[in-house]
Each structure stands twice: as structure tokens, then as C-alpha cells.
Design an enzyme around this catalytic site. Structure first.
Site, mmCIF file in Angstrom:
data_model
loop_
_atom_site.group_PDB
_atom_site.id
_atom_site.type_symbol
_atom_site.label_atom_id
_atom_site.label_comp_id
_atom_site.label_asym_id
_atom_site.label_seq_id
_atom_site.Cartn_x
_atom_site.Cartn_y
_atom_site.Cartn_z
ATOM 1 N N SER A 1 62.113 -25.491 19.965
ATOM 2 C CA SER A 1 62.684 -26.385 18.788
ATOM 3 C C SER A 1 63.017 -25.414 17.631
ATOM 4 C CB SER A 1 61.629 -27.379 17.997
ATOM 5 O OG SER A 1 62.111 -27.727 16.950
ATOM 6 N N TYR B 1 53.841 -29.932 15.749
ATOM 7 C CA TYR B 1 54.936 -30.053 16.703
ATOM 8 C C TYR B 1 55.331 -28.522 16.833
ATOM 9 C CZ TYR B 1 59.841 -30.840 17.954
ATOM 10 O OH TYR B 1 60.962 -30.958 18.761
#
Length: 284
Positions: free
Chosen positions: A148, A161
Site C-alpha cells: 500500500s 494498516y
């Protein structure tokens, strides 16, 4: 130098392929003649993707798969190798996040565990189940692990995350180096999605009901000073062909948006300034 990747006869497995980027990647492989195992924890979603591919003239096989279940991943690998004798592309794409964003100190232990179990150990299960036989098959293969932008930028409120995706980065970079060191004909690419308009923001629908953020008093993080102007919304349909191009070029990274170069340069400068070794001490 790796040999050329044969898309026309590729045997491919994509996790999290019931929609979004995973579906796009599966469709892009199928459009080039590959046989794609479409997997998702939601079986109906996997079947929908496979049906779309098959109706379009491609070849897809839907399988329900929980990437956190190592035994289930082993069973799928066994099925693929028994049917085809090889796998050419392993796409570890399944991932989750939480809403609202929250400060690290406002997250529960269960929040951290759930995020890491899927985003990191889901990748690890794929690698452990497939790589030994991928190396033995002796033919060109490729692995794509989805990370990401959170791992290469700094997004307050998104710490859990970020940590899970930074772990994906670490294992992928070392894996690439190990394949190169051993002379394996296997490439490794890290996919860095920015703001791709998938359903990942609703992924807590997959959690145990009592642990979901919407039934708990989770304090939303209020970002005060930072923004991410590089992160414009992008439809997931564009991602599949980006991944195909990266595999063709054996690119170590594929980004859906321009790299956050200012942040990355600042990080390198801070790393350089953080060395207080013998030379630094002698100069004072």
C-alpha cells in the site's frame, strides 16, 4: 536476467479476487490466455468474477479461500500442482482495513491481530504453500504481493494498516534478493495501491460481529496537518494491466499513483543524518 513470462499458457492464482483490484488482475491474466484460479473468502464473489471471465471467453476457476487458513492454502496449492504441475503467477492480493482511522493508542489488541493476520500472514501462507514447488518446477514464474502507499508514505491514523503492509514490503524485498542470490527464474513485484476505489473500506464486514468498529466506541482520528494530494481516486479496472506490465518488465515495484517522492527523499535525508558513528564523533 529472468526469461520472458508466458502469459498465454500461464497458470495463475489470485487471492481477494472477488472484486476490486483482484478481479481486475484476474481478468487481465485471463484476457491474455491464462488459466486463473479466482479465490476469495466470499465464495459468491469469487464465483461472480469467474463467471465474468468465462463468459468473456477466458478460463477461470472459482475457489473459496480464507488466506489466514494455512491448511486451506496448502490444499489449494496441492490441487493446482496436481492439475497442472506448476503455477506461473502467484498474486497475494487479499487485504483488509478498518474505519474509522484511529490513533495507534486507540486501537485494540484484536484490531492489530486481525489486520496482521490477513494482510501479512495471508501473504506468508501463500508464499509457504507455493514457493517450494515453484522453485522445483524450474520455469519462469512471478509473485506479486499487494502492499500500500501507506508503507511508503506517512498517514496518521493508519498505523495498524501501515505496519501490516510494511511487513509485506520487508518479506517481498528479501524474497526477491533470495531468488536472485539462488539463481531462480522467479520475479517478485510489490504492488502499491493508492486510493483505488474498492470495497476495502467495508472489509470489517468480515470480522466477528462483536469486534467490528461500528459496534464499539472507536475514537476517529482527526488529521490536523497532513494531506495526500497525490492520492486521487482511481478505478480498480486500471490496476490489472499495470500488474501485467510490471511482470513483463520484471519490475520490483508497481504503483497506481505517482510516488510520494518528497516524503521518500526526506526519509533518506533523515536516515543519513541519523548516523552518529566514529567519523561523526571525531568531528566534534
Amino acid at each position: 536476467m529472468l526469461t520472458a513470462f508466458n502469459f498465454g499458457e500461464a497458470i495463475v492464482m489470485v487471492t481477494g479476487a472477488g472484486g476490486g483490484m483482484g478481479r481486475s488482475i484476474a481478468e487481465s491474466f485471463a484476457a491474455r490466455g491464462g488459466t486463473v484460479y479466482v479465490t476469495d473468502i466470499e465464495e459468491s464473489a469469487a464465483q461472480e468474477t469467474a463467471q465474468l471471465i468465462n463468459v468473456a471467453g477466458g478460463h477461470a476457476i472459482a475457489r473459496q479461500l480464507d488466506v489466514t487458513d494455512a491448511n486451506a492454502m496448502d490444499a489449494l496449492a496441492n490441487d493446482i500442482f496436481e492439475a497442472h504441475g506448476r503455477i506461473d503467477a502467484l498474486i497475494n492480493n487479499a487485504g483488509v482495513t478498518m474505519r474509522p482511522f484511529r490513533a495507534i493508542w486507540d486501537a485494540s489488541a484484536q484490531d492489530f491481530e486481525w489486520m496482521m493476520r490477513i494482510n501479512y500472514f495471508g501473504v506468508i501462507n501463500g508464499l509457504r504453500s507455493f514457493i517450494p514447488r515453484m522453485r522445483e518446477q524450474g520455469s519462469r514464474a512471478h509473485i506479486v504481493n499487494t502492499s500500500s502507499f501507506a508503507a511508503i508514505d506517512t498517514i496518521p491514523g493508519h498505523g495498524m494498516y501501515t505496519a501490516s503492509k510494511a511487513a509485506v514490503d520487508g518479506i517481498s524485498n528479501v524474497l526477491r534478493a533470495e531468488f536472485e542470490d539462488q539463481g531462480d527464474d522467479i520475479g517478485v513485484t510489490i504492488l502499491y495501491p493508492g486510493q483505488v476505489t474498492t470495497r476495502i473500506g467495508t472489509s470489517e464486514r468480515l470480522r466477528d460481529a462483536a469486534e467490528r468498529s461500528d459496534v464499539r466506541e472507536v475514537k476517529a482520528y482527526e488529521m490536523k496537518n497532513l494531506s495526500n494530494p497525490h492520492n486521487e481516486p482511481l478505478a480498480p479496472e486500471f490496476v490489472g494491466d499495470m500488474v501485467i506490465t510490471a511482470i513483463e518488465r520484471n519490475a520490483p515495484f508497481v504503483l497506481t499513483h505517482p510516488a510520494p517522492t518528497d516524503n521518500l527523499k526526506a526519509r533518506v535525508e533523515k536516515l543519513n543524518s541519523g548516523y552518529f558513528g566514529l567519523h561523526s564523533q571525531a568531528s566534534h
